[in-house]
Design a protein around this motif. Structure first.
Motif, PDB file in Angstrom:
ATOM      1  N   ALA A  27       0.670  -1.329  -0.032  1.00 52.08           N
ATOM      2  CA  ALA A  27      -0.067   0.081  -0.011  1.00 52.08           C
ATOM      3  C   ALA A  27       0.954   1.230  -0.029  1.00 52.08           C
ATOM      4  O   ALA A  27       0.385   2.340  -0.713  1.00 52.08           O
ATOM      5  CB  ALA A  27      -0.706  -0.102   1.194  1.00 52.08           C
ATOM      6  N   LEU A  28       1.919   1.194   0.510  1.00 51.33           N
ATOM      7  CA  LEU A  28       2.924   2.428   0.850  1.00 51.33           C
ATOM      8  C   LEU A  28       3.146   2.930  -0.629  1.00 51.33           C
ATOM      9  O   LEU A  28       2.813   4.472  -0.652  1.00 51.33           O
ATOM     10  CB  LEU A  28       3.883   2.115   1.685  1.00 51.33           C
ATOM     11  CG  LEU A  28       4.946   3.357   1.961  1.00 51.33           C
ATOM     12  CD1 LEU A  28       4.189   4.281   2.600  1.00 51.33           C
ATOM     13  CD2 LEU A  28       6.401   2.850   2.760  1.00 51.33           C
ATOM     14  N   PRO A  29       3.685   2.588  -1.321  1.00 50.55           N
ATOM     15  CA  PRO A  29       4.028   3.185  -2.664  1.00 50.55           C
ATOM     16  C   PRO A  29       2.830   3.597  -3.631  1.00 50.55           C
ATOM     17  O   PRO A  29       2.971   4.556  -4.071  1.00 50.55           O
ATOM     18  CB  PRO A  29       4.903   2.076  -3.366  1.00 50.55           C
ATOM     19  CG  PRO A  29       4.769   0.781  -2.808  1.00 50.55           C
ATOM     20  CD  PRO A  29       4.449   1.188  -1.397  1.00 50.55           C
ATOM     21  N   LEU A  30       1.717   2.670  -3.447  1.00 54.10           N
ATOM     22  CA  LEU A  30       0.667   2.937  -4.144  1.00 54.10           C
ATOM     23  C   LEU A  30       0.034   4.272  -3.660  1.00 54.10           C
ATOM     24  O   LEU A  30      -0.608   5.099  -4.239  1.00 54.10           O
ATOM     25  CB  LEU A  30      -0.397   1.775  -4.180  1.00 54.10           C
ATOM     26  CG  LEU A  30       0.189   0.523  -4.878  1.00 54.10           C
ATOM     27  CD1 LEU A  30      -0.663  -0.714  -4.749  1.00 54.10           C
ATOM     28  CD2 LEU A  30       0.235   0.849  -6.477  1.00 54.10           C
ATOM     29  N   CYS A  31      -0.198   4.123  -2.147  1.00 56.34           N
ATOM     30  CA  CYS A  31      -0.791   5.267  -1.778  1.00 56.34           C
ATOM     31  C   CYS A  31       0.107   6.684  -2.141  1.00 56.34           C
ATOM     32  O   CYS A  31      -0.792   7.816  -2.624  1.00 56.34           O
ATOM     33  CB  CYS A  31      -0.826   5.205  -0.010  1.00 56.34           C
ATOM     34  SG  CYS A  31      -1.908   4.157   0.559  1.00 56.34           S
ATOM     35  N   VAL A  32       1.226   6.824  -1.983  1.00 50.30           N
ATOM     36  CA  VAL A  32       1.942   7.980  -2.378  1.00 50.30           C
ATOM     37  C   VAL A  32       1.862   8.071  -3.874  1.00 50.30           C
ATOM     38  O   VAL A  32       1.644   9.199  -4.386  1.00 50.30           O
ATOM     39  CB  VAL A  32       3.499   7.837  -2.120  1.00 50.30           C
ATOM     40  CG1 VAL A  32       4.336   8.921  -2.514  1.00 50.30           C
ATOM     41  CG2 VAL A  32       3.458   7.745  -0.444  1.00 50.30           C
ATOM     42  N   ALA A 347       5.469   7.041 -10.998  1.00 45.34           N
ATOM     43  CA  ALA A 347       4.906   6.967 -12.196  1.00 45.34           C
ATOM     44  C   ALA A 347       5.085   5.723 -12.855  1.00 45.34           C
ATOM     45  O   ALA A 347       4.052   4.905 -13.359  1.00 45.34           O
ATOM     46  CB  ALA A 347       5.458   7.896 -13.011  1.00 45.34           C
ATOM     47  N   GLY A 348       6.067   4.889 -12.732  1.00 41.54           N
ATOM     48  CA  GLY A 348       6.522   3.401 -13.317  1.00 41.54           C
ATOM     49  C   GLY A 348       5.195   2.546 -12.646  1.00 41.54           C
ATOM     50  O   GLY A 348       4.844   1.818 -13.382  1.00 41.54           O
ATOM     51  N   VAL A 349       5.214   2.790 -11.440  1.00 48.64           N
ATOM     52  CA  VAL A 349       4.213   1.691 -10.394  1.00 48.64           C
ATOM     53  C   VAL A 349       2.922   1.958 -11.031  1.00 48.64           C
ATOM     54  O   VAL A 349       2.025   1.105 -11.197  1.00 48.64           O
ATOM     55  CB  VAL A 349       4.314   2.108  -9.012  1.00 48.64           C
ATOM     56  CG1 VAL A 349       3.270   1.320  -8.358  1.00 48.64           C
ATOM     57  CG2 VAL A 349       5.756   1.756  -8.418  1.00 48.64           C
ATOM     58  N   LEU A 350       2.549   3.199 -11.256  1.00 46.18           N
ATOM     59  CA  LEU A 350       0.957   3.480 -11.786  1.00 46.18           C
ATOM     60  C   LEU A 350       0.997   3.347 -13.376  1.00 46.18           C
ATOM     61  O   LEU A 350      -0.066   2.550 -13.763  1.00 46.18           O
ATOM     62  CB  LEU A 350       0.697   5.162 -11.630  1.00 46.18           C
ATOM     63  CG  LEU A 350       0.430   5.432 -10.202  1.00 46.18           C
ATOM     64  CD1 LEU A 350       0.419   6.801 -10.169  1.00 46.18           C
ATOM     65  CD2 LEU A 350      -0.678   4.660  -9.448  1.00 46.18           C
ATOM     66  N   VAL A 351       2.043   3.140 -13.952  1.00 45.93           N
ATOM     67  CA  VAL A 351       2.010   2.711 -15.306  1.00 45.93           C
ATOM     68  C   VAL A 351       1.833   0.960 -15.474  1.00 45.93           C
ATOM     69  O   VAL A 351       0.892   0.544 -16.231  1.00 45.93           O
ATOM     70  CB  VAL A 351       3.161   3.034 -16.201  1.00 45.93           C
ATOM     71  CG1 VAL A 351       3.387   2.399 -17.443  1.00 45.93           C
ATOM     72  CG2 VAL A 351       3.263   4.557 -16.510  1.00 45.93           C
ATOM     73  N   HIS A 352       2.482   0.647 -14.573  1.00 46.61           N
ATOM     74  CA  HIS A 352       2.118  -0.943 -14.494  1.00 46.61           C
ATOM     75  C   HIS A 352       0.770  -1.173 -14.004  1.00 46.61           C
ATOM     76  O   HIS A 352       0.099  -2.176 -14.405  1.00 46.61           O
ATOM     77  CB  HIS A 352       3.244  -1.457 -13.462  1.00 46.61           C
ATOM     78  CG  HIS A 352       3.145  -3.005 -13.164  1.00 46.61           C
ATOM     79  ND1 HIS A 352       2.461  -3.717 -12.157  1.00 46.61           N
ATOM     80  CD2 HIS A 352       3.781  -3.975 -14.050  1.00 46.61           C
ATOM     81  CE1 HIS A 352       2.816  -4.815 -12.338  1.00 46.61           C
ATOM     82  NE2 HIS A 352       3.250  -5.253 -13.320  1.00 46.61           N
ATOM     83  N   ALA A 353       0.118  -0.399 -12.999  1.00 44.45           N
ATOM     84  CA  ALA A 353      -1.035  -0.678 -12.614  1.00 44.45           C
ATOM     85  C   ALA A 353      -2.210  -0.377 -13.549  1.00 44.45           C
ATOM     86  O   ALA A 353      -3.042  -1.117 -13.566  1.00 44.45           O
ATOM     87  CB  ALA A 353      -1.067   0.139 -11.209  1.00 44.45           C
ATOM     88  N   GLY A 354      -1.875   0.705 -14.025  1.00 41.39           N
ATOM     89  CA  GLY A 354      -2.815   0.979 -15.421  1.00 41.39           C
ATOM     90  C   GLY A 354      -2.834   0.021 -16.372  1.00 41.39           C
ATOM     91  O   GLY A 354      -3.802  -0.162 -16.812  1.00 41.39           O
TER      92      GLY A 354
END
Length: 489
Positions: A27-32, A347-354
């Motif tokens: 959750a930590l990196p995703l929340c941020v 942003a890389g984490v969110l690209v992967h999540a997207g």
């Protein structure tokens, strides 16, 4: 709720506390990351995660799904902050939360299960595409265009900037390395995968940036209390604005749908108690009401964190409550740690999540087996990219209703010629306005020199438009002084 019996079992407590650490690290990196992508201070994402754990985690509904800021609402939050300002976000989220509570108490939770799965998948796919299109700019520490079409049109320019700008190239390398690590992580040995992939990828990117002496953009950190801005009367007065009311409805409906569909998915992953959808909707509403009062991000139940919770062996709500406690301790004791994380890595984490929100693998089989559903999914996703989230979802829902009406309005027209030259035309099925062109086309082909009888007794449904059209057709024939038409109903 956590029962006293569960807390007295040391094996259950130990297992759920270990699971809570796994959920916290996911959750930590995703929340941020969600907060930064939404255009708000990073700490507000942690506030929403904390409320999702410590408050929603204690409420009845679902025992195992975890709530917090969701990538699926990033686009909507970003648009709301851009249009109305950060100060208005709190009242919008609070009003959406109250609406969720009302819907839950009115037992509307179960009705969210009636929403077309293709529309929901299309919604998630559209959100995923917008997230990917926007965050590839953030991976290069560049400002992203406003609309989905502008993001698409700007990709060639983005590529040119990355190639010609050393700072953009460096940042993009960190972001791309983060995505590569997330893709590689599931293939590593199990003993390595004890560390959650998002945490490992962000930590590695941060370490590389620090050791190499790079200076990528990082999040501004002001501390938890400094980031919280309680809305006042002036901000709540904006709720009278029609545009703001539309955003409230969009927040409430999309957050509710995402939470309840997440609950359905999580229920398939374990054998424990099933989710009470109405109570879960109330719990989400209470959480969003509190988040709105604190001026934080909206929350939903989040499939990634919830799946990590189940896979880590959690069996009670203790794990999700404890994960909120770990987030609180981190935000209170180590806030500066957020300020060293490169934005390109988040942003890389969110690209992967997207990318994971886009059902690329499922689309092929869906196209082969249910082509209409595949078209509905694609149109919803494309409409979200071209217009915005709310209008895209509304279009998808309208198309789903039309598609359902079309498929259920099957009508069969059979003709029998009896002795004496009389023709009996029998209609069976459901006669609606959607089938009128076909019905009238077949009736116009009937012979005009024989008496005709329309037998409507076999119809299960005859809407007003069809009834009027059939009566008018019969009247025209009779007025034309040809063989009469009679209607038997």
């Amino acid at each position: 709720m956590i029962s006293a019996k569960e807390l007295k079992n040391p094996h259950v407590v130990r297992r759920d506390l270990l699971a809570s650490l796994v959920v916290f690290l996911v959750a930590l990196p995703l929340c941020v990351g969600v907060a930064v992508a939404s255009g708000v201070p990073a700490e507000l994402g942690l506030v929403t995660g904390i409320v999702g754990g410590l408050v929603v985690g204690l409420l009845p509904g679902s025992k195992l799904q975890v709530s917090g800021p969701a990538a699926g609402l990033t686009v909507l939050v970003f648009e709301a902050v851009k249009e109305f300002g950060l100060s208005t976000l709190g009242p919008i989220v609070l009003a959406a939360g109250l609406l969720q509570v009302v819907l839950g108490l009115a037992r509307f939770g179960r009705w969210f299960r009636a929403i077309s799965v293709s529309v929901v998948q299309g919604m998630l796919a559209g959100i995923g595409l917008i997230i990917v299109l926007g965050q590839v700019y953030a991976m290069a520490d560049l400002e992203q265009p406003g609309s989905g079409l502008a993001k698409l049109a700007g990709l060639p320019g983005l590529a040119a900037d990355i190639v010609t700008n050393q700072e953009a190239l460096t940042a993009f390398g960190l972001g791309a390395g983060t995505v590569a690590m997330l893709l590689l992580w599931p293939k590593l040995p199990a003993r390595v995968r004890i560390v959650p992939a998002p945490l490992a990828a962000v930590a590695l990117a941060t370490a590389v940036a620090s050791l190499a002496g790079l200076r990528p953009a990082v999040a501004d950190v002001n501390g938890l209390l400094n980031a919280i801005d309680l809305p006042g009367g002036a901000e709540f007065s904006r709720l009278a604005d029609v545009a703001v009311i539309g955003t409230v409805l969009a927040f409430a409906l999309i957050a509710s749908a995402e939470s309840l569909f997440s609950a359905a998915a999580i229920d398939r992953m374990h054998d424990g108690p099933r989710t009470d959808y109405d109570k879960e909707l109330v719990a989400q509403g209470v959480g969003n009401t509190l988040c709105g009062a604190l001026g934080a991000l909206p929350m939903t139940a989040v499939i990634v964190r919830s799946a990590a919770n189940v896979q880590a062996g959690a069996t009670t709500a203790l794990s999700r409550v404890a994960h909120g406690l770990w987030l609180l301790l981190f935000a209170a004791l180590l806030p500066a740690a957020v300020g060293i994380i490169p934005l390109a890595a988040l942003a890389g984490v969110l690209v992967h999540a997207g990318c994971k929100l886009v059902p690329a693998k499922e689309f092929g089989p869906l196209w082969r087996e249910h082509r209409g559903e595949a078209v509905l999914l694609a149109i919803t996703a494309i409409a979200i990219v071209v217009t915005n989230l709310f209008e895209g979802v509304v279009l998808g829902l309208l198309l789903a209703v039309v598609k359902s009406a079309w498929e259920t309005s099957h009508v069969q027209l059979t003709t029998h010629e009896l002795t004496g030259g009389r023709v009996v035309v029998t209609l069976t099925g459901n006669a609606t306005f959607l089938r009128l062109p076909r019905i009238l086309e077949q009736l116009e082909k009937l012979p005009q020199d024989q008496p005709i009888e329309l037998d409507l007794t076999g119809l299960r449904h005859l809407d007003h438009a069809c009834r009027v059209a059939l009566e008018n057709w019969a009247r025209r024939h009779n007025n034309a002084e040809i063989e009469p038409v009679t209607i038997r109903q």
